[in-house]
Design a protein around this motif. Sequence first.
Motif, PDB file in Angstrom:
ATOM      1  N   GLU A 213       0.831  -1.211   0.000  1.00 61.06           N
ATOM      2  CA  GLU A 213       0.000   0.000   0.000  1.00 61.06           C
ATOM      3  C   GLU A 213       0.862   1.256   0.000  1.00 61.06           C
ATOM      4  O   GLU A 213       0.576   2.218  -0.727  1.00 61.06           O
ATOM      5  N   LEU A 214       1.927   1.251   0.819  1.00 58.12           N
ATOM      6  CA  LEU A 214       2.819   2.405   0.872  1.00 58.12           C
ATOM      7  C   LEU A 214       3.522   2.612  -0.461  1.00 58.12           C
ATOM      8  O   LEU A 214       3.699   3.740  -0.915  1.00 58.12           O
ATOM      9  N   GLN A 219       3.956   5.639  -5.506  1.00 59.11           N
ATOM     10  CA  GLN A 219       3.920   5.695  -6.965  1.00 59.11           C
ATOM     11  C   GLN A 219       2.849   6.670  -7.450  1.00 59.11           C
ATOM     12  O   GLN A 219       3.069   7.420  -8.409  1.00 59.11           O
ATOM     13  N   LYS A 220       1.686   6.652  -6.782  1.00 59.00           N
ATOM     14  CA  LYS A 220       0.622   7.581  -7.160  1.00 59.00           C
ATOM     15  C   LYS A 220       1.041   9.022  -6.904  1.00 59.00           C
ATOM     16  O   LYS A 220       0.760   9.925  -7.701  1.00 59.00           O
ATOM     17  N   ARG A 221       1.735   9.231  -5.768  1.00 56.82           N
ATOM     18  CA  ARG A 221       2.183  10.582  -5.432  1.00 56.82           C
ATOM     19  C   ARG A 221       3.204  11.075  -6.453  1.00 56.82           C
ATOM     20  O   ARG A 221       3.162  12.228  -6.894  1.00 56.82           O
ATOM     21  N   ARG A 222       4.134  10.199  -6.830  1.00 53.83           N
ATOM     22  CA  ARG A 222       5.140  10.586  -7.827  1.00 53.83           C
ATOM     23  C   ARG A 222       4.493  10.872  -9.171  1.00 53.83           C
ATOM     24  O   ARG A 222       4.883  11.821  -9.870  1.00 53.83           O
ATOM     25  N   LYS A 223       3.503  10.042  -9.542  1.00 57.53           N
ATOM     26  CA  LYS A 223       2.821  10.258 -10.807  1.00 57.53           C
ATOM     27  C   LYS A 223       2.073  11.581 -10.794  1.00 57.53           C
ATOM     28  O   LYS A 223       2.088  12.330 -11.769  1.00 57.53           O
ATOM     29  N   SER A 224       1.423  11.871  -9.645  1.00 57.65           N
ATOM     30  CA  SER A 224       0.692  13.129  -9.515  1.00 57.65           C
ATOM     31  C   SER A 224       1.644  14.320  -9.597  1.00 57.65           C
ATOM     32  O   SER A 224       1.338  15.320 -10.257  1.00 57.65           O
TER      33      SER A 224
END
Length: 295
Positions: A213-214, A219-224
Motif C-alpha cells: 500500500e505504501l 507511486q501515485k504521489r510521484r505520478k501526480s
Amino acid sequence: MSNKELKLPAQRTYDWSFDPIKSFREGEEGEQNKTFIMTGFDEKPISDPILWEAGKRAFDVVRSKVEDGEITTESFKELRERYPSEMVKVFNSMKEMFDKLITDGRLILLSEAAEPITELPPITVDPRGFWAHSAIEPSLVMLDDICEQQCLQMDIECFPYDRELLAAYFTLSHLDTTLIGVSFGDAGGLDYDWVTHWFEKIDAYNRTKRNIELRDECQKRRKSQSMNSGRHAKRNEAVQLVTQDWSKRKSEFRSAEKAGVYYADWLEARGHEYEPRTITNWIRKYAKDNGIKLR
C-alpha cells in the motif's frame, strides 16, 4: 511420547490443560502475574512470557467474538469441540474451486520437494479428537497461504473465514499440548514454535500488505507530482507565448479583456486551451510586473 503422556485421562479429551479464564482475563491471578493457571497434572502455575503473550492475544480474540463480551469456560470448550469441524467444512467446500485454479495454471503451489501440487487433498480425519488441530492444520496452512496469495495479487480481502479466530484456535491448541509437555518436564521446541506461528503469520502478511500500500501510494504521489510538473511547464509555456506576443502588439487591443478573448483562440491553434479570463489575468499581471499601463 512419555509414559505419563500415554496415561492422559479419557475425560480430558476436550478439557484444556490450563484455565483460559483464570490465566488471561483482566484481574485474574494469571493475568496479574503473567502465568498460566493449570487445571490438572501439576497445579503449580507455569510462567513463560512468550507463550503467555501468545495465549493472551488468542484469548482476547475469542473474547471479542462473544456477542455480550462475557466470556466463559464454555466459550473455549465450544471452540475446541466445534470449531475444527467448521474449518474442515470450509476447506473441503473450497477445494473444488482451488483445484480448478491449479488445473488452469492460475495457481501454482509447490510441495516440500519443490514439485507442483496438482490438487488439494480433502480433509478426511475426524476433527473431534484431542489431536484434531495437528491433523487438520497442514491443510489449513495451505489454504491460508493460497488466500494470502490471492488477496495480495487481487488487492482485496478474500479470506473465507475469520482469520484471527483461526489463529486463536491453533495458538490455544498448540499452547495446550506444549504446556502439557512443560508439566511433565518435556517442552517440545517444535510445539513452542507453532504456538506463535499463526499470529506471526498474520502480522507478516499485514506488514507485506502495508508495504504494498505504501509503495502504491508513493507511486501515485510521484505520478501526480510528475503530472503537476507537466501541467505547470505547459502553463508557463503558454504564459510566455502570450505575454511575449502581447508586449509587441499591445496597442492593437482596446483592453486586457479583448486581448484575452483573442489569445484564447490564438493559443488553441498552438495546442493550448485556456479560458479568456485566465489569459486576461496573465496579461494584467505581466503589465503590472513590467510597469505597463493598461487602457
